[in-house]
Design a protein around this motif. Structure first.
Motif: not given
Length: 210
Positions: A166-167, A5, A31-34, A2-3
């Motif tokens: 997210v999403d 922000d 997950y990854e975080v921006a 999952k990405h």
């Protein structure tokens, strides 16, 4: 994977707490975080609101609550020498660097550890030398990028910081971290109950003073 922000402003003690607790809160998940620096004051202006530190009573409660939450979580935290402070120098520096976790950690801890002036020009200059941004934080390009990021966040429905997106779903506040984890784990509540929860009609509406 999952990405996420992570919309943040270094002026917010709740954003600091959320930043520090995020890895532990989501431990074991993919997950990854921006990291998305935005100007909290612009959100407040857009929605016609005052910040917590601008409301007597709420200001004092906010400071007591965040310091309590920090000690309860075992996190170092001291109020800066003055708050609220002007966060634009920190936000532009983060934008100029490319806001990864190291950059945001450095800037959050600059503001919320040590009890010093977060907006002091000499301290900001030292931070800039330490982080060595690839662009000039004072450049029009960086200023425009921060403004655009804030505008995009508003367009997506962001109304406060910290907010995790997210999403297409928004999770606001440090206390939303357990809820965010449940969503990432696939909890069934985030289907129909999520949608139904927002459908209650308003029975009364207050007219905002002009």
């Amino acid at each position: 994977m999952k990405h996420i922000d992570f919309h943040l402003d270094f002026i917010s003690p709740y954003a600091y707490l959320a930043f520090e607790q995020l890895p532990r809160a989501l431990e074991g998940l993919s997950y990854e975080v921006a990291y998305r620096p935005i100007l909290f004051a612009a959100l407040l202006k857009h929605h016609g609101q005052l910040g917590p530190a601008e409301i007597p009573g709420k200001r004092e409660w906010t400071y007591r609550q965040v310091l309590w939450q920090a000690q309860a979580a075992g996190l170092p935290m001291q109020m800066p020498s003055a708050h609220p402070f002007n966060p634009l120098g920190l936000l532009r520096l983060a934008t100029a660097c490319g806001p990864n976790r190291y950059v945001c950690e450095t800037l959050f801890r600059h503001a919320w550890r040590g009890g010093e002036d977060a907006a002091d020009p000499a301290r900001l200059q030292a931070l800039q030398q330490q982080l060595a941004p690839r662009r000039d934080p004072a450049s029009q390009e960086v200023k425009d990028e921060l403004k655009a990021a804030t505008g995009q966040a508003i367009a997506q429905g962001v109304f406060g910081v910290p907010t995790f997106a997210v999403d297409g779903k928004l999770f606001w506040g440090v206390d939303s971290l357990p809820m965010l984890r449940a969503y990432l784990e696939g909890h069934e509540w985030f289907g129909a109950p999520w949608d139904e929860a927002a459908k209650a009609p308003a029975a009364v509406s207050r007219v905002r003073a002009g």
